[in-house]
Write an enzyme that holds these catalytic residues in place. Sequence first.
Site, PDB file in Angstrom:
ATOM      1  N   GLU A  84       1.028  -1.253  -0.207  1.00  0.00           N
ATOM      2  CA  GLU A  84      -0.047   0.109   0.209  1.00  0.00           C
ATOM      3  C   GLU A  84       1.141   1.332  -0.261  1.00  0.00           C
ATOM      4  O   GLU A  84       1.515   1.509   1.127  1.00  0.00           O
ATOM      5  CB  GLU A  84      -0.772  -0.107   1.270  1.00  0.00           C
ATOM      6  CG  GLU A  84      -2.336   1.035   1.323  1.00  0.00           C
ATOM      7  CD  GLU A  84      -2.093   1.938   2.012  1.00  0.00           C
ATOM      8  OE1 GLU A  84      -1.359   3.083   0.924  1.00  0.00           O
ATOM      9  OE2 GLU A  84      -2.063   2.097   3.309  1.00  0.00           O
ATOM     10  N   GLU A 133       3.467  13.102  -4.201  1.00  0.00           N
ATOM     11  CA  GLU A 133       2.494  13.248  -3.010  1.00  0.00           C
ATOM     12  C   GLU A 133       3.065  14.378  -2.097  1.00  0.00           C
ATOM     13  O   GLU A 133       5.158  13.990  -1.307  1.00  0.00           O
ATOM     14  CB  GLU A 133       2.857  12.203  -2.411  1.00  0.00           C
ATOM     15  CG  GLU A 133       2.149  11.219  -1.624  1.00  0.00           C
ATOM     16  CD  GLU A 133       2.105  10.628  -0.842  1.00  0.00           C
ATOM     17  OE1 GLU A 133       0.774   9.577   0.219  1.00  0.00           O
ATOM     18  OE2 GLU A 133       3.048   9.671  -0.861  1.00  0.00           O
TER      19      GLU A 133
END
Length: 495
Positions: free
Chosen positions: A265, A398
């Site tokens: 993830e 990000e």
Amino acid sequence: MNTAVNTKPSRKPIPPGRLFIDGKWRDASDGATMTTSDPTTEEVITTVAKGGPADADLAVRAASRAFEEGPWGKMHHEQRAKILFRIADLLDERIEDFSVREAMDMGMPYRDFHDVIMPHCSGLFRFFGGLAMSAMNGNYRTSYEQDLRILTRREPLGVVAAITPWNFPFTLTCSKVAPALAAGNTFVHKPASDTPLTALALAQVLADAGVPDGVFNLVTGPGGTLGDALVKHPLVDKVAFTGSTVIGQQLIRNSADTVKHTTMELGGKAPNIVFADANLDAALQAAFWGIFWNKGEVCVAGSRLLVERPIYDEFVERLAVMARNAVLGDPFDSSTQIGPMATKAEYDKVLRYVEAGKQSGAKLVAGGGTRKINGKGLFIEGTIFANATNDMKISREEIFGPVLPVIPFDTEEEAIRIANDTPYGLASGIQTGNLSRALRLADKIKAGTVWINTWHKYHPNGPFGGYKLSGYGREQGAEALESYTQYKTIWANLA
């Protein structure tokens, strides 16, 4: 389950943390320790054992012995379920301790953790305990030959090593521990060095709930040395990781020689698409909390806001007012909306992105500065850049902080193109009054989660994971239990 806060929460002394291996608390092999600090006060909270490769090896071997020789993997799934239910009950009983630890260790507002995160985490253990009672049963199938029967059964993988991040330390630990234990695996956990305090408390809960010695092991220490030791260890059968894409890619490479199962993830840059027909008040709430919840230190943060041009100026203006009025403060203050960044390194990194936004040509309409409480604290204001484009650094990378670029669009097709123009695919959102449009876009957006007219909704029954560079595999839902098991097919000649 009573989760009401009855007294005003506050900081408290936290005892030093040790390694938990084979059912015993112990120091690191070389006696080394490290500190963990409070990002609000910038003071040391406590010391924690600084484990190394030798400690990782001890933990893995303890887990392997427990799997091969102990009762856990052989135990009937209903017996394991009872222990998982007991874990959930203990988490509910100790909710204050966990909430205080997380607020001190990583700066999440106490009430957010107490009222949202803890009930979700205890729910994970109840969900997977219940699921294991049905999903782990075998079944017979008839073959094409009359006297042959096929028995299919699901078995645990063996030793699972989990490496978890600092931004949601407890949630992203429970989402791995619960299904892994429910399936009958044994476990070695390496939490993030910066936020280990809830991991220490969880190890004690598991022991108190009756998890046998060696089934769950905890090693705290640096990610580079401990992580590599776990990922390369020949007795580890699966690696479950949440963290950056770059580190995830390295872990995949390091696990290849031993062909480990992996769940990854990884990073995200979620698009939140707001159409002119949306309920603007509700869409503003989704946009605000989508980026500013947990100070933007969220892999599924709505960190790219796409707004249809007819409402663009109004929406940006109203959202900027909300950001400027947001309450930055101590996580123990019930009025706090945005707490401090979890670490000084993250604080400095986010400020570099703020500066990049200022230099990009986008218009700074809210935030961009820092705050202090009594001269202390790693606080960054909720920051919004208008007139952004999808090729800007703040729109591509990000940031992992309270920084939001707002991008205009004119057509549904353009919105889809911008939304998918990213290497990531973890989450996304659509704010519109047209349900047909919402479902049409949900089919076309390449992301593992699509929120429609909301954001940050989670449930143990809802699988969670990414597309593209956001990783693979799923946490939560029946799909997570599947990933911690393997199938065996047994042929029986009845003649």
